[in-house]
Enzyme design. Structure first.
Site, PDB file in Angstrom:
ATOM      1  CB  SER A 256      -0.936  -0.056   1.096  1.00 64.40           C
ATOM      2  OG  SER A 256      -1.510   1.285   1.395  1.00 64.40           O
TER       3      SER A 256
ATOM      4  CE1 TYR B 143      -3.971  -2.114   5.888  1.00 64.33           C
ATOM      5  CE2 TYR B 143      -3.442  -0.137   4.982  1.00 64.33           C
ATOM      6  CZ  TYR B 143      -3.457  -1.327   4.661  1.00 64.33           C
ATOM      7  OH  TYR B 143      -3.651  -1.729   3.376  1.00 64.33           O
TER       8      TYR B 143
ATOM      9  CE  LYS C  22      -1.785  -4.421   3.504  1.00 69.58           C
ATOM     10  NZ  LYS C  22      -1.925  -5.687   3.044  1.00 69.58           N
TER      11      LYS C  22
HETATM   12  N1  LIG Z   1      -8.779  -1.252  -0.742  1.00 71.34           N
HETATM   13  C1  LIG Z   1      -7.719  -0.233  -0.479  1.00 71.34           C
HETATM   14  O1  LIG Z   1      -7.820   0.980  -0.603  1.00 71.34           O
HETATM   15  C2  LIG Z   1      -6.269  -0.920  -0.309  1.00 71.34           C
HETATM   16  C3  LIG Z   1      -5.400  -0.041  -0.799  1.00 71.34           C
HETATM   17  C4  LIG Z   1      -3.943  -0.553  -0.430  1.00 71.34           C
HETATM   18  C5  LIG Z   1      -3.910  -1.955  -0.193  1.00 71.34           C
HETATM   19  N2  LIG Z   1      -4.915  -2.846   0.174  1.00 71.34           N
HETATM   20  C6  LIG Z   1      -4.519  -4.005   0.408  1.00 71.34           C
HETATM   21  O2  LIG Z   1      -5.344  -4.859  -0.504  1.00 71.34           O
HETATM   22  C7  LIG Z   1      -5.830  -6.042  -0.011  1.00 71.34           C
HETATM   23  C8  LIG Z   1      -7.203  -6.292  -0.574  1.00 71.34           C
HETATM   24  O3  LIG Z   1      -7.869  -5.149   0.048  1.00 71.34           O
HETATM   25  P1  LIG Z   1      -9.561  -4.945  -0.360  1.00 71.34           P
HETATM   26  O4  LIG Z   1      -9.636  -3.509  -0.493  1.00 71.34           O
HETATM   27  O5  LIG Z   1      -9.844  -6.061  -1.349  1.00 71.34           O
HETATM   28  O6  LIG Z   1     -10.193  -5.470   1.105  1.00 71.34           O
HETATM   29  P2  LIG Z   1     -11.017  -6.389   1.325  1.00 71.34           P
HETATM   30  O7  LIG Z   1     -11.425  -6.425   3.015  1.00 71.34           O
HETATM   31  O8  LIG Z   1     -12.356  -6.232   0.475  1.00 71.34           O
HETATM   32  O9  LIG Z   1     -10.459  -8.069   1.064  1.00 71.34           O
HETATM   33  C9  LIG Z   1      -9.785  -8.725   2.055  1.00 71.34           C
HETATM   34  C10 LIG Z   1     -10.438  -9.979   1.903  1.00 71.34           C
HETATM   35  O10 LIG Z   1      -9.466 -10.849   2.914  1.00 71.34           O
HETATM   36  C11 LIG Z   1     -10.291 -11.718   3.761  1.00 71.34           C
HETATM   37  N3  LIG Z   1      -9.741 -11.935   5.150  1.00 71.34           N
HETATM   38  C12 LIG Z   1      -9.518 -10.979   6.048  1.00 71.34           C
HETATM   39  N4  LIG Z   1      -8.798 -11.809   7.051  1.00 71.34           N
HETATM   40  C13 LIG Z   1      -8.688 -13.030   6.580  1.00 71.34           C
HETATM   41  C14 LIG Z   1      -7.990 -14.154   7.183  1.00 71.34           C
HETATM   42  N5  LIG Z   1      -7.600 -14.153   8.355  1.00 71.34           N
HETATM   43  N6  LIG Z   1      -8.100 -15.634   6.322  1.00 71.34           N
HETATM   44  C15 LIG Z   1      -8.768 -15.391   5.130  1.00 71.34           C
HETATM   45  N7  LIG Z   1      -9.200 -14.149   4.547  1.00 71.34           N
HETATM   46  C16 LIG Z   1      -9.285 -13.233   5.246  1.00 71.34           C
HETATM   47  C17 LIG Z   1     -11.645 -10.867   3.868  1.00 71.34           C
HETATM   48  O11 LIG Z   1     -12.849 -11.621   4.212  1.00 71.34           O
HETATM   49  C18 LIG Z   1     -11.810 -10.039   2.448  1.00 71.34           C
HETATM   50  O12 LIG Z   1     -12.398 -11.104   1.493  1.00 71.34           O
HETATM   51  C19 LIG Z   1      -5.628  -5.990   1.486  1.00 71.34           C
HETATM   52  O13 LIG Z   1      -4.427  -6.577   2.043  1.00 71.34           O
HETATM   53  C20 LIG Z   1      -5.368  -4.435   1.749  1.00 71.34           C
HETATM   54  O14 LIG Z   1      -4.756  -4.335   2.788  1.00 71.34           O
HETATM   55  C21 LIG Z   1      -6.093  -2.112  -0.080  1.00 71.34           C
END
Ligand SMILES: NC(=O)c1ccc[n+]([C@@H]2O[C@H](COP(=O)([O-])OP(=O)(O)OC[C@H]3O[C@@H](n4cnc5c(N)ncnc54)[C@H](O)[C@@H]3O)[C@@H](O)[C@H]2O)c1
Length: 376
Positions: free
Chosen positions: A146, A170, A174
């Protein structure tokens, strides 16, 4: 046909990426504990990819396939559980070529009140995953990092070489995982690892069938704004009207989630084609848009009015955060293709068709799946 494992594949970015990978001929295995993801999203991904019907192979495992070999397998499991991961690596004959690791917790505010949970899921979960990759002979990994790692830098745009200075738990998790993956890559030959630093992923698949469905109060501007437009929230709060930016509101780099999904496809292709390496890439558009610009573009694109008030700045925010995405273009020929207006159109197509997110969906075709999601 390559088989890939998506942890957290039932979430926002994972579901869009899973669809893109299925459409480009990969077989996809998803492991997700549904803490923030949705089985209904998986049902719709299969529908968009032309797969089905769903078959339940065990209490925790379902598959949708087609006669040409397309296959989406869903496992309800936790990335911190070696047993769940072993099941994911061995399902349907095993032979996973690569892992895309989306599973994690991502709410900055929550990470400050629940740091142990964030370190456990984000860091311990990755350790468990790497151990499982070791057991199953898989050394190719794409990690969801991120732009939050760059903290509140004044640098515009931000290159990958900028110092890492996260400012909340958070962000620390990362940074810790990036460090861990760097150490792992150096520890043995053969690792192929991409650290993808996303800026602000927003929007939805243009069909309006899948999109972002946050639990509770959205943390970020775009899903909040969509919920205001849908009448779920009264008005938008704009944090800070006195930033040193042209209109005084914060400037961010928004990228369409389908561009981001395609970026994962490129990163995967590159890792599988080239010699082992560790790659760090910003994924952003390279363009900044202020909060007011997003509001105005959303209104103009969708013919709506969005009530908003400007309130005080939030601690930890910065004036401007924009990617320098040139390295991603140089290394994998990727750049964003979709505009802010595309983001606003597709985001609204999703939200207006699904005002309550996936919760308003009909649940019949994979009733077992949905019941499992709710633990009954
Ligand atoms: N959306 C953003 O703005 C953004 C920006 C930068 C990085 N990210 C990173 O990208 C990744 C995906 O983000 P997203 O927006 O799709 O989030 P999201 O919460 O929609 O997806 C994450 C998924 O992981 C699953 N999950 C959480 N804990 C778990 C566990 N212990 N075991 C199995 N599954 C688990 C959740 O149920 C969910 O489906 C994350 O790692 C997030 O930190 C997101």
């Amino acid at each position: 046909m390559t088989k890939v494992l998506l942890t957290g594949g039932a979430g926002f970015i994972g579901s869009h990426t899973g669809l893109t990978l299925l459409e480009s001929g990969h077989q996809v295995v998803v492991v997700d504990d549904f803490s923030n993801g949705s089985a209904e999203a998986m049902r719709r991904v299969a529908e968009l990819a032309g797969l089905g019907p769903w078959r339940q192979a065990s209490t925790e495992h379902w598959t949708a396939a087609d006669p040409e070999g397309g296959r989406l397998t869903l496992i309800r499991g936790d990335v911190r559980s070696p047993q769940d991961l072993d099941r994911a690596f061995t399902v349907d004959g095993g032979d996973i070529s690569a892992v895309l690791h989306f599973a994690g917790l991502k709410a900055v505010g929550e990470s400050m009140t629940q740091p142990l949970r964030y370190w456990d899921v984000n860091v311990t979960g990755t350790v468990r995953l790497l151990e499982a990759m070791g057991r199953h002979g898989c050394q190719t990994l794409v990690f969801s990092s991120s732009a939050t790692l760059y903290g509140t830098t004044d640098q515009v745009p931000i290159p990958e070489t900028a110092p890492l200075q996260p400012i909340n738990p958070y962000g620390y998790t990362k940074a810790a995982v990036e460090r861990l993956l760097t150490d792992v890559a150096a520890s043995a030959p053969g690792w192929r690892i991409a650290l993808l630093r996303y800026f602000n992923p927003v929007g939805a698949h243009p069909s309006g069938r899948i999109g972002e469905d946050p639990n509770g109060l959205p943390n970020n501007l775009f899903p909040f704004l969509c919920q205001v437009a849908a009448g779920r929230r009264r008005h938008l709060q704009v944090f800070g009207g006195d930033w040193p930016t042209p209109d005084g509101t914060g400037v961010r780099d928004y990228l369409h989630v389908m561009d981001l999904a395609e970026g994962h496809g490129r990163a995967l292709d590159l890792l599988l084609a080239e010699p082992p390496q560790r790659l760090t890439l910003n994924l952003g558009s390279g363009r900044g848009h202020s909060v007011l610009e997003v509001v105005q573009t959303f209104e103009a694109t969708n013919g709506l009015r969005l009530p908003y008030t400007v309130v005080a700045r939030r601690p930890g925010d910065s004036a401007v955060s924009v990617a320098d995405p040139r390295e991603a273009e140089r290394r994998m020929g990727w750049r964003t293709r979709r505009s802010l207006a595309d983001i606003c159109r597709d985001g609204w197509a999703w939200q207006s068709a699904n005002p309550q997110g996936y919760r308003s969906a009909e649940k019949e075709p994979i009733g077992e799946l949905i019941r499992a999601q709710h633990g009954s």
